[in-house]
Design a protein around this motif. Sequence first.
Motif, PDB file in Angstrom:
ATOM      1  N   TYR A 130       0.808  -1.221   0.000  1.00 64.55           N
ATOM      2  CA  TYR A 130       0.000   0.000   0.000  1.00 64.55           C
ATOM      3  C   TYR A 130       0.845   1.277   0.000  1.00 64.55           C
ATOM      4  N   GLY A 154       2.423   2.348  -2.611  1.00 69.74           N
ATOM      5  CA  GLY A 154       2.353   2.941  -3.946  1.00 69.74           C
ATOM      6  C   GLY A 154       3.357   2.370  -4.924  1.00 69.74           C
ATOM      7  N   LYS A 155       3.937   1.232  -4.597  1.00 63.73           N
ATOM      8  CA  LYS A 155       4.990   0.656  -5.442  1.00 63.73           C
ATOM      9  C   LYS A 155       4.500   0.360  -6.858  1.00 63.73           C
ATOM     10  N   THR A 181       1.926   1.502  -8.487  1.00 59.53           N
ATOM     11  CA  THR A 181       1.565   2.727  -9.203  1.00 59.53           C
ATOM     12  C   THR A 181       2.805   3.449  -9.703  1.00 59.53           C
ATOM     13  N   MET A 182       3.827   3.535  -8.857  1.00 57.87           N
ATOM     14  CA  MET A 182       5.040   4.241  -9.252  1.00 57.87           C
ATOM     15  C   MET A 182       5.791   3.506 -10.359  1.00 57.87           C
ATOM     16  N   CYS A 233       5.140   2.928   4.402  1.00 53.09           N
ATOM     17  CA  CYS A 233       3.928   3.619   4.849  1.00 53.09           C
ATOM     18  C   CYS A 233       4.096   4.104   6.284  1.00 53.09           C
ATOM     19  N   ARG A 252      -8.665  -1.097  -2.788  1.00 54.50           N
ATOM     20  CA  ARG A 252      -8.318  -1.087  -4.214  1.00 54.50           C
ATOM     21  C   ARG A 252      -8.949  -2.297  -4.889  1.00 54.50           C
ATOM     22  N   ARG A 260       5.325   7.248   2.544  1.00 54.82           N
ATOM     23  CA  ARG A 260       3.985   7.725   2.194  1.00 54.82           C
ATOM     24  C   ARG A 260       3.148   7.813   3.466  1.00 54.82           C
ATOM     25  N   PHE A 274      -2.723   9.465   2.735  1.00 57.35           N
ATOM     26  CA  PHE A 274      -3.509   8.478   1.997  1.00 57.35           C
ATOM     27  C   PHE A 274      -4.853   9.040   1.534  1.00 57.35           C
ATOM     28  N   ASP A 332      -4.025  13.061  -3.573  1.00 55.12           N
ATOM     29  CA  ASP A 332      -3.276  12.494  -4.695  1.00 55.12           C
ATOM     30  C   ASP A 332      -1.851  13.044  -4.673  1.00 55.12           C
ATOM     31  N   ARG A 334       0.755  11.379  -6.213  1.00 59.74           N
ATOM     32  CA  ARG A 334       1.503  10.556  -7.159  1.00 59.74           C
ATOM     33  C   ARG A 334       2.626  11.314  -7.855  1.00 59.74           C
TER      34      ARG A 334
END
Length: 225
Positions: free
Chosen positions: A25, A27-28, A30-31, A139, A152, A201, A204, A207, A209
């Motif tokens: 969670y 963001g791995k 997504t990145m 996190c 998600r 991160r 939460f 955004d 990103r």
Amino acid sequence: MKIQISDNIIRHYLKNVYFINGHSYAGKSTMVRMLAQRFDMVHCGENYHDVFPRSKLSRWKQPGLCYFDTMSGWREWLNMTPEEHWTWTNQVSKECVEIEILELIRLAASGKKVIVDTNIPPDVLREISSYNRVAIMICDPPDVCATRFFDREDPDKKFIMEQIRLCPDPEATLQNFNSWALYHPPLEVDWAQTGFFTYTRSDFENDTREEMLSALAGHFGLEEQ
């Protein structure tokens, strides 16, 4: 003779591979996807060891990876205790290292940079890569995935929830499932102290990103190229 490949040889073949590891969670995924798109890199998502044919796995050499073929059913897996689940995932992680390294060498042979959402542990990454090729995402709080795992929607999470609902006591099964993320084994990796570049991160709700992307691209030196 048991075949062994020296770390300096592996490091050479992985010189164009960029690794992201860390907390769930954080963001791995997504990145990795965004970096691949932004900088024209080969995208290598999580569980990339699945490219290896399951029929070629050995129940004796890769018992962890073969577990889903040998278990009595999903109820058995979902009712693992936190300690049992950690032991299994740790075993799977060790078994995946060989497959994942070879798959990354194959992908890197194209000459393009590869960005990977990896499960290769930090101690191995120190041997086969370098500081500016590895980023750790964590996190704050670290156990946020215990409450947000099903936020998600993706096919795997949907399937797991379906299996939980099929159990005799879905509420207890879900509680047990969430407890896995809260379990802290004696030999747990301290992700904040790996010695690699670390991005935390903590927001939460908004955004972030692009902020995360910029930090990672800067660390990897991608914006300079």
